[in-house]
Design an enzyme around this catalytic site. Structure first.
Site, short mmCIF file in Angstrom:
data_model
loop_
_atom_site.label_atom_id
_atom_site.label_comp_id
_atom_site.label_asym_id
_atom_site.label_seq_id
_atom_site.Cartn_x
_atom_site.Cartn_y
_atom_site.Cartn_z
N ASP A 222 47.38 4.41 38.73
CA ASP A 222 48.71 4.24 39.31
C ASP A 222 48.68 3.06 40.27
OD1 ASP A 222 51.40 5.10 40.70
OD2 ASP A 222 51.11 6.51 39.04
N HIS A 268 54.12 7.85 44.40
CA HIS A 268 54.09 8.14 42.97
C HIS A 268 52.68 8.55 42.53
CE1 HIS A 268 54.18 7.10 38.61
NE2 HIS A 268 55.43 7.51 38.70
N SER A 442 56.60 11.04 34.53
CA SER A 442 55.42 10.66 35.30
C SER A 442 54.59 11.87 35.71
CB SER A 442 55.84 9.90 36.56
OG SER A 442 56.15 8.57 36.29
#
Length: 518
Positions: A222, A268, A442
């Site tokens: 990521d 995230h 995700s």
């Protein structure tokens, strides 16, 4: 103006945006203000989030002047590529910056000691060798106007297997944590606590009676991670690391930094890591699917802008840390890799360098057993999954998101969708050190990868292909969909991941014990 280049053996075209010049704003000795007035998002036709990401990465778009044209057209006095490029819009509608950087592979027959001489004859300056495929290099084509021209010029050279531009592009996370631990996590055990359908979960609790993933290493790729998060830090392995922003230095490329000191943080990535392996039984937050697995956290593409070469390096490093860290133990690589980066509109061209990395780890990782690669499909509403050449790669498990009612949530669809997993209003770890609820494919992808870790933990001898088959064959048919004869549906793939069924199926494949003769 239409320009051509080669990618994956095919001649492709892009539209060069004329009267716009991308310039590295922090380049030494360059004041972009003197090179022309800045162009705003509306004039570019570029989405605001994309423009902001390029700005964070140090790129400014100006109306070219004579000075800008000279900067783009002429290499520096030391022969290195200038800190500028050209802006293009690809056939999938996405924007990219073309510099003189490209990926070149020479014929395998050319010996390693002769490769440097061939590159020099081709007027290519070696930036770095990519060791997950033979004779594969990052180079600067300083003798060419840009990487597009170099790609076309080198295509017919009999010594060159591939020559592809390394586009600088916006590669965001496919979702971001939204607002604000175990009983809230319906994905692991759905009792209807969030208003959903009881049992619409991955049956994690039943699998935890057998394993919690100890001994399995899962790599999460990521943009950044809060590695000190109270629910993650005890699971983060030393093989974690991050790629630096190369900046505008001549000939620079992202450098891999092993370890977590100085790693960029990010909501995230932290959320994704928590879905895989947030710790359990520590009186903090919630849990991940495999709360005792090892987490290899790999941060790349700083500020969501970079090239697929760096993404390919991260995939290769996940499988074999020695590809980036000289002297590292090749056997210390991860067993499973998951990535949730990619554009939400689905259209994403696959560069050969990433294709090679995916094929390499799928077959060659884990001592030749191969590893399963999970990737979040697009969040775009019912977009064609085949438009995304990365997630529809044959060595990638494409994952979409399900709700607490066991229904698909209008993400990408099509024949390459392989699995569906909880990803709507799920709770996991946040980049601020807390816990949040968020929605996105995700988070479905790391959910599936964590369940795969549970299955691999009970049968470590599974190959990557066998593990993938176990997840597919043990998935639960949900949604009242009309699955075809092969058990597939374009919205649901082969069904919703079931950790309990996957663990049971993996155990069934264990070799029968050999009985000693009395």
């Amino acid at each position: 103006m239409e320009r051509s280049y080669y990618q994956r053996g095919r001649l492709r075209t892009v539209e060069q945006i004329e009267d716009v010049a991308p310039v590295q704003s922090s380049a030494a000795g360059v004041r972009w203000e003197a090179l022309g007035p800045e162009v705003d998002a509306a004039a570019l036709g570029m989405p605001e989030d994309c423009l902001e990401a390029f700005h964070r990465a140090g790129w400014v778009f100006v109306r070219p002047t004579l000075g800008t044209t000279r900067l783009v057209a002429e290499p520096r006095a030391d022969g290195t590529a200038p800190p500028a490029g050209v802006l293009v819009r690809r056939q999938d509608g996405r924007y990219g910056i073309v510099t003189r950087r490209l990926v070149v592979q020479l014929l395998q027959e050319i010996p390693e000691e002769g490769a440097a001489a061939v590159l020099a004859e081709l007027d290519l300056d070696e930036v770095g060798r990519l060791r997950f495929a033979p004779n594969l290099f990052e180079v600067d084509a300083t003798a060419y106007p840009d990487a597009l021209d170099a790609s076309v010029a080198l295509h017919d050279d009999p010594r060159v297997s591939l020559a592809e531009p390394s586009f600088q592009e916006h590669v965001p996370g496919r979702a971001a944590p939204a607002d604000p631990r175990y009983r809230e996590q319906w994905q692991w055990s759905n009792t209807g606590q969030t208003g959903g359908t009881p049992g619409a979960d991955v049956a994690a609790e039943a699998s935890w009676e057998r394993t919690r993933g100890a001994g399995v290493r899962v790599a999460v790729i990521d943009n950044g991670f809060l590695t000190t998060h109270e629910d993650l830090r005890d699971g983060v392995l030393g093989t974690s690391g991050y790629f630096t922003d190369p900046g505008p230095a001549p000939g620079a490329r992202p450098r891999f930094v092993p370890g977590t000191a100085g790693m960029p943080s990010g909501d995230h990535g932290t959320f994704c890591a928590g879905m895989v392996g947030a710790r359990q039984g520590n009186d903090r937050g919630g849990s991940g699917a495999a709360p005792e697995c090892g987490l290899v956290l790999l941060a790349c593409l700083p500020d969501q802008v970079g090239d697929q070469t760096t993404l390919a390096r991260a995939v290769a490093c996940a499988a074999d840390p020695s590809s980036e860290v000289p002297g590292a133990d090749p056997g210390s690589g991860a067993d499973i890799v998951v990535c949730s980066l990619g554009p939400n509109d689905a259209a994403w061209e696959l560069a050969t360098v990433l294709d090679l990395a995916l094929a390499s780890v799928a077959r060659g990782a884990r001592g030749g057993a191969g590893m399963a690669v999970f990737w979040a499909a697009s969040n775009g509403r019912n977009v064609d999954v085949l438009e995304d050449e990365v997630v529809s790669h044959p060595d990638v498990v494409a994952v979409v998101r399900s709700t607490h009612d066991d229904l698909e949530d209008h993400a990408a669809r099509g024949p390459a969708v392989e699995l569906i997993a909880p990803g709507v209003d799920v709770l996991s770890t946040g980049g601020d050190g807390g816990y949040h609820v968020a929605t996105g494919t995700s988070f479905a992808a790391p959910c599936a990868a964590g369940c795969a870790a549970l299955a691999l933990a009970v049968n470590p001898g599974l190959t990557g292909a066998q593990l993938r088959a176990v997840l597919r064959q043990s998935a639960t048919k949900i949604g009242g969909a009309s699955y075809d004869d092969a058990g597939h549906d374009d919205d649901y793939g082969y069904g919703r991941v079931s950790a309990a069924a996957a663990v049971q199926a993996a155990e069934a494949l264990l070799p029968a014990p050999v009985r000693e003769m009395s």
